[in-house]
Motif scaffolding. Structure first.
Motif, PDB file in Angstrom:
ATOM      1  N   ARG A  47     -14.387 -10.521 -39.562  1.00 16.53           N
ATOM      2  CA  ARG A  47     -14.045 -10.080 -38.141  1.00 16.53           C
ATOM      3  C   ARG A  47     -15.631 -10.259 -37.721  1.00 16.53           C
ATOM      4  N   PHE A  48     -16.233 -10.999 -39.109  1.00 15.71           N
ATOM      5  CA  PHE A  48     -17.896 -11.432 -38.163  1.00 15.71           C
ATOM      6  C   PHE A  48     -18.796 -12.574 -37.544  1.00 15.71           C
TER       7      PHE A  48
ATOM      8  N   GLU B  20      -5.663 -10.256 -33.975  1.00 20.95           N
ATOM      9  CA  GLU B  20      -6.586  -9.878 -33.152  1.00 20.95           C
ATOM     10  C   GLU B  20      -6.076  -9.104 -32.095  1.00 20.95           C
TER      11      GLU B  20
ATOM     12  N   GLU C  14      -8.089  -6.679 -29.400  1.00 20.70           N
ATOM     13  CA  GLU C  14      -8.235  -8.284 -27.941  1.00 20.70           C
ATOM     14  C   GLU C  14      -7.584  -6.944 -26.704  1.00 20.70           C
TER      15      GLU C  14
ATOM     16  N   LEU D 292      -9.640  -4.177 -25.827  1.00 21.89           N
ATOM     17  CA  LEU D 292     -11.246  -3.997 -25.491  1.00 21.89           C
ATOM     18  C   LEU D 292     -10.740  -4.188 -24.188  1.00 21.89           C
TER      19      LEU D 292
ATOM     20  N   PRO E 186     -16.117  -0.662 -28.416  1.00 17.41           N
ATOM     21  CA  PRO E 186     -16.000  -1.276 -29.745  1.00 17.41           C
ATOM     22  C   PRO E 186     -15.784  -0.573 -30.930  1.00 17.41           C
ATOM     23  N   PHE E 187     -16.739   0.658 -31.011  1.00 15.37           N
ATOM     24  CA  PHE E 187     -16.853   1.917 -31.791  1.00 15.37           C
ATOM     25  C   PHE E 187     -15.344   2.495 -31.512  1.00 15.37           C
TER      26      PHE E 187
ATOM     27  N   LEU F  86     -13.906 -12.095 -27.357  1.00 15.64           N
ATOM     28  CA  LEU F  86     -13.923 -11.396 -28.875  1.00 15.64           C
ATOM     29  C   LEU F  86     -15.431 -12.066 -28.552  1.00 15.64           C
TER      30      LEU F  86
ATOM     31  N   LEU G 287     -17.339  -9.535 -27.559  1.00 16.57           N
ATOM     32  CA  LEU G 287     -17.765  -8.015 -28.217  1.00 16.57           C
ATOM     33  C   LEU G 287     -18.468  -7.978 -29.513  1.00 16.57           C
ATOM     34  N   MET G 288     -18.531  -9.231 -30.481  1.00 18.38           N
ATOM     35  CA  MET G 288     -19.051  -9.780 -30.939  1.00 18.38           C
ATOM     36  C   MET G 288     -20.670  -9.878 -30.867  1.00 18.38           C
TER      37      MET G 288
ATOM     38  N   ARG H  59     -22.173  -8.064 -27.976  1.00 14.16           N
ATOM     39  CA  ARG H  59     -22.686  -6.878 -27.904  1.00 14.16           C
ATOM     40  C   ARG H  59     -22.992  -5.970 -29.108  1.00 14.16           C
ATOM     41  N   MET H  60     -22.132  -6.546 -30.116  1.00 16.03           N
ATOM     42  CA  MET H  60     -22.136  -5.535 -31.494  1.00 16.03           C
ATOM     43  C   MET H  60     -23.422  -6.267 -32.980  1.00 16.03           C
TER      44      MET H  60
ATOM     45  N   TRP I 271     -24.273  -1.065 -35.374  1.00 12.31           N
ATOM     46  CA  TRP I 271     -23.751  -0.510 -36.775  1.00 12.31           C
ATOM     47  C   TRP I 271     -22.872  -1.827 -37.195  1.00 12.31           C
ATOM     48  N   ARG I 272     -22.975  -2.886 -36.351  1.00 11.83           N
ATOM     49  CA  ARG I 272     -22.733  -4.161 -36.691  1.00 11.83           C
ATOM     50  C   ARG I 272     -23.446  -4.793 -38.605  1.00 11.83           C
TER      51      ARG I 272
END
Lengths: 280, 320
Positions: A89-90, A165, A169, A172, A178-179, B20, B23-24, B26-27, B31-32
């Motif tokens: 996911r990153f 995802e 999505e 969101l 996000p948390f 997405l 979002l990425m 922002r994180m 915690w990311r």
């Protein structure tokens, strides 16, 4: 890809299953053998089970192995889930290639190499900072977490990829933080994968002989170490009895786990169907 | 969900890419980074660092001390640092016939075992794929189940079957095929049986996962166009299952090369395998520098297969 199964394939399936199961069945049958010499049949008996339950060494080994397995499975599931999330996911992050490599290598690394290298690490650490003081529970658990987390990460990664995802999505888009998306959507959907990972890590830990033999210290015998030290000298009827109990416990556990997962999967499909019907 | 709705979901995914990536970003902090940090540090400390220590010990010298090797860095009296690298251990390994022979024999045994696993595992995986949906699940479960039971005990089971007075010899005598028990235990044959038996699920599962994605219509089209089954298999099925074959083969080959338990229990002293030699060098001879050098050479031999495996593993997890 369903279709005709040729006679050759049916034969191979049957022969393959026989090959996998006949040795285990023989192992179980001979655990009820009265004779002290394993392959010589001397009539039915439960004497080896009796001697097994009286053995304090066996009980100590079982308790130590179970403790290690539970702690290992819990930590490996936590670390493996984090690692799986990071990989899938990153996107790209610094050091991703190295991270991916370190996550896959333990799956195939020969155990003698992993065991040897962890032992020299523990000894070096002890020389430098005085920790770990003795080898045993802690060192075996750390070693087990290190390879188990890689297996958990594989399960989590494949589950995350399979999940897609879209739900995250949507959440969101609807303004969830996000948390909250992680705790309310991603983790609950990952839960079956995490359970599977926990069970796998638990089993891998109970199964490991080579790495534990390297990193253990005097007096800390896990069950596989105990079994190995006995069967190196030859066949032993009490080990047949122990094997029978282990096979029984594992088979029951796996069957229950598979049944629960099968039902959950069905439940999930039903839920999805209902959701889609309501949408219409 | 039907297949169509899955592919529809995949098709619309790119439209959401911007949301997405927002979002990425922002994180990005917070915690990311913790999520990556914890397992990363764990693996660096307990997986990568130990190899460097092993490499270091492999260039040290054996001394009678605890731990039994010399320091790489020494401070002389006038405060000058001297680094000593002793490559004697590697020279020793390559000059000694025993080590070279053992490496070659390990590679031979693991290669032949891999081929045997493939020859047995491929038809089994294909047979499972060709079964109906319920049978398929049950068969897969039956293949996986032994994998969950103890590896050690599965090897032990064969000790009972292969022993001089074991079940196989008894059966052959009863059938009148032999008069005297034949020696099955403590031979290369026993090691092959043990490896194939314990590693077979590792071959079947990747093959199954790969075959699951096969498209039956391709085979039907080939048949409609007049292709014989053998021809269809060789030209369509086999090439399409190549990723499964490679993944399964490496999953057997790499760990089997360093196998310790099977050669020790079923091969005894008669079968040379490097995992057993390393284990004994370390525990019985307490020669850590040589054991470390043996491990480094083994790692070097297996690095290429490992990289190939990682490549296929990464591809398999990326594909939806």
């Amino acid at each position: 890809m369903y279709g005709r199964r040729s006679r050759f394939l049916t034969f191979m399936l049957g022969a393959g299953l026989a090959f996998l199961y006949v040795p285990m069945i023989m192992l179980v049958i001979y655990s009820f053998n009265y004779s002290k010499i394993v392959p010589v049949w001397g009539g039915w008996s439960l004497r080896w089970y009796e001697s097994l339950f009286k053995s304090e060494d066996v009980w100590n080994a079982v308790v130590l192995s179970l403790k290690i397995a539970v702690v290992n499975a819990t930590f490996a599931t936590l670390l493996g889930t984090l690692a799986g999330l990071a990989m899938v996911r990153f996107g790209k992050f610094r050091g991703r290639t190295l991270f991916g490599g370190m996550l896959v290598a333990p799956l195939v690394m020969p155990e003698v190499i992993t065991g040897l290298s962890l032992l020299v690490l523990f000894i070096t650490l002890k020389k430098l900072i005085g920790w770990p003081e003795d080898r045993g529970f802690t060192t075996i658990t750390i070693a087990h977490i290190t390879f188990s987390l890689a297996y958990v990460a594989v399960i989590i990664q494949s589950r995350l990829t399979g999940m897609g995802e879209t739900l995250e999505e949507a959440a969101l888009d609807l303004g969830a933080k996000p948390f909250r998306v992680l705790t309310d959507i991603t983790l609950p959907r990952l839960a079956p994968g995490m359970v599977a990972g926990w069970l796998l890590a638990f089993t891998l830990s109970l199964d490991d002989l080579v790495i534990a033999s390297f990193v253990t210290g005097p007096g800390a015998n896990t069950l596989p170490i105990l079994i190995f030290s006995r069967i190196r000298l030859g066949l032993r009827p009490d080990i047949n009895a122990l094997a029978t109990i282990i096979i029984l416990v594992v088979a029951t556990g796996v069957a229950i786990a598979a049944f629960i997962m099968y039902r959950q999967q069905k439940q999930f499909q039903r839920d999805m169907q209902i959701a889609f019907q309501e949408e219409k | 969900m039907t297949d169509r709705s899955v592919s529809a979901a995949v098709d619309v995914a790119p439209h959401h890419a911007s949301a997405l990536s927002r979002l990425m970003r922002r994180m990005q902090s917070g915690w990311r980074s913790i999520v990556v940090f914890i397992p990363y540090v764990w693996l660096l400390l307990f997986f990568l660092l130990p190899f460097f220590i092993v490499a270091k010990i492999s260039v040290a010298q054996l001394v009678i001390a605890s731990p039994p090797f010399t320091d790489m860095i020494k401070w002389t009296d006038d405060g000058v640092m001297s680094i000593r690298l002793a490559f004697d251990n590697f020279a020793y390994i390559f000059e000694d016939d025993l080590y070279v022979k053992t490496y070659i024999n390990s590679l031979k045994i693991s290669s032949i075992s891999t081929i045997l696993c493939l020859l047995i595992g491929y038809p089994i995986a294909y047979g499972i794929i060709r079964s109906g949906p319920v049978t398929r699940k049950l068969l897969l479960f039956a293949i996986i189940l032994p994998f969950w039971t103890s590896f050690l005990l599965r090897v032990y089971a064969w000790m009972g079957l292969l022993a001089d007075q074991g079940n196989i010899n008894n059966l052959l005598i009863w059938l009148g095929l032999i008069d005297e028990p034949i020696r099955l235990m403590y031979s290369e044959f026993a090691v092959y049986v043990g490896i194939v038996y314990t590693y077979l699920p590792f071959m079947i599962l990747p093959l199954y996962a790969n075959m699951e994605k096969l498209d039956a219509t391709l085979n039907e089209a080939a048949a409609d166009l007049g292709s014989r089954p053998t021809n269809t298999f060789l030209k369509i099925t086999l090439p399409l299952t190549m990723p499964g074959i490679i993944a399964g083969s490496l999953l057997v080959f790499i760990p089997a090369t360093g196998e310790y338990v099977i050669p020790d229990l079923l091969g005894g002293g008669n079968v040379l395998m490097i995992g057993r030699l390393l284990f004994n060098e370390f525990h019985q001879n307490v020669d850590w520098p040589t054991a470390s050098a043996v491990a480094i050479v083994l790692l070097f031999l297996l690095v290429l297969p490992m990289i190939i495996y990682q490549y296929y593993q990464a591809k398999a997890t990326e594909e939806p």
